[in-house]
Design a protein around this motif. Structure first.
Motif: not given
Length: 256
Positions: A100-118
Motif C-alpha cells: 500500500f504505502f510505496i505503491p501510494l507514492l508511485l501511483y501518480s508517477r510524480d518523480p519527486e514522490l518516486e524519489a521519496v519512495a526510493d
C-alpha cells in the motif's frame, strides 16, 4: 514532534498497516484506490511543498520524508524485546510498505514522490533489525499479482533455516521462475496466483508458535524436491510440485 508533511507520512503509513492486515486478492484494487483518493490531497500538498524548494532544500526535504517512516518503524521495533513479536511487527511493516504505502507514492508517477519512495526503501533496508528487505512495488504490479523481486514463502522458509538472503536455493528457484515458468503455458497465471496469496500466507504462519516447524515442512515437501528436480533438468515435474505447493498452502492457511 512531527509537523507538516512528516506527520502526514506517519499517518499514511499507519493507515497502510491497517489496510494491509486485510490484504486480499478480491478486495485489493478497490481498497487501494480508496486509500489513494483519501490521501490524494495530502500527497498534492507534499508534492507542492517539495517543488517550491530550491534544488538543495528540495533534496533535503525528500531525504527527510523518505527517512521518516523507517525511523518511526525502527523506534517501534526497538520497543519490542520479544524476538517473535518483533519479527511479526517487521512482517506487518513490510507488507504495509510493499502493498500500500510505496505503491501510494508511485501511483501518480510524480518523480519527486518516486524519489521519496526510493529514499524510503533504501533507508528501510538499512535498519539493523529488519530481516526481510523490501523492493519497489507499484499498484499495477501487485494488482496483476506478478512481482519478480519478492518471493515471500521461499524467502521466509530460507530465513527460518538460517540461509542467507542470496543463497543458492533462492537464486535457483528465482531463475526457474523467471526463465522457465513465466514463459511456459499458463505459467504467468500460476505465478500471479502465488503472489496474490503468498503475503497473507506468510503473515499467518509467522503468527504461529510453530512457524519454524511449518517452514521446515514446506522445505522438505516442496522446495527441496523442486531444487533437485531443477538440477536434474526435470522442469515440468518441478512445476507440478510448485503448483501443488500453492494449492496446499491456500487450503491450509487461507481457507481453513
Amino acid at each position: 514532534m512531527q509537523t507538516g508533511p512528516e506527520k502526514q507520512m506517519i499517518s499514511m503509513f499507519e493507515e497502510a498497516i491497517e489496510l494491509s492486515s486485510q490484504f486480499k486478492k478480491a478486495t485489493y484494487e478497490p481498497t487501494f484506490r480508496g486509500f489513494f483518493e483519501r490521501r490524494r490531497p495530502e500527497l498534492a500538498r507534499m508534492l507542492k511543498e517539495i517543488r517550491e524548494k530550491d534544488e538543495g532544500r528540495r533534496k533535503q526535504l525528500i531525504q527527510v520524508l523518505g527517512t521518516e517512516v523507517p525511523e518511526y518503524a525502527s523506534e517501534q521495533l526497538h520497543k519490542l524485546s520479544d524476538k517473535r513479536k518483533r519479527e511479526n511487527r517487521i512482517l506487518d511493516y513490510n507488507l504495509a510498505l510493499v502493498t500500500f504505502f510505496i505503491p501510494l507514492l508511485l501511483y501518480s508517477r510524480d518523480p519527486e514522490l518516486e524519489a521519496v519512495a526510493d529514499e524510503m526503501i533504501s533507508s528501510w533496508n538499512r535498519i539493523d533489525t529488519v530481516t526481510m528487505k523490501v523492493g519497489k512495488s507499484t499498484f499495477e504490479e501487485i494488482n496483476g499479482g506478478f512481482r519478480k523481486r519478492l518471493c515471500y514463502v521461499t524467502t521466509a522458509v530460507c530465513r527460518s533455516l538460517q540461509k542467507p538472503d542470496e543463497c543458492y536455493e533462492l537464486k535457483l528457484l528465482r531463475e526457474y521462475r523467471d526463465r522457465y515458468l513465466v514463459s511456459s503455458e499458463g505459467g504467468k497465471e500460476t505465478i500471479r496466483e502465488y503472489y496474490n496469496i503468498a503475503p497473507t500466507i506468510v503473515k499467518r504462519i509467522e503468527r504461529m508458535a510453530e512457524a519454524d516447524v511449518i517452514y521446515q515442512k514446506i522445505w522438505e515437501e516442496y522446495l527441496n524436491p523442486c531444487i533437485h528436480l531443477i538440477e536434474a533438468g526435470e522442469l515440468a515435474a518441478c512445476r507440478t510440485v510448485y503448483t501443488n505447493m500453492i494449492q496446499d498452502l491456500e487450503q491450509d492457511y487461507l481457507f481453513s
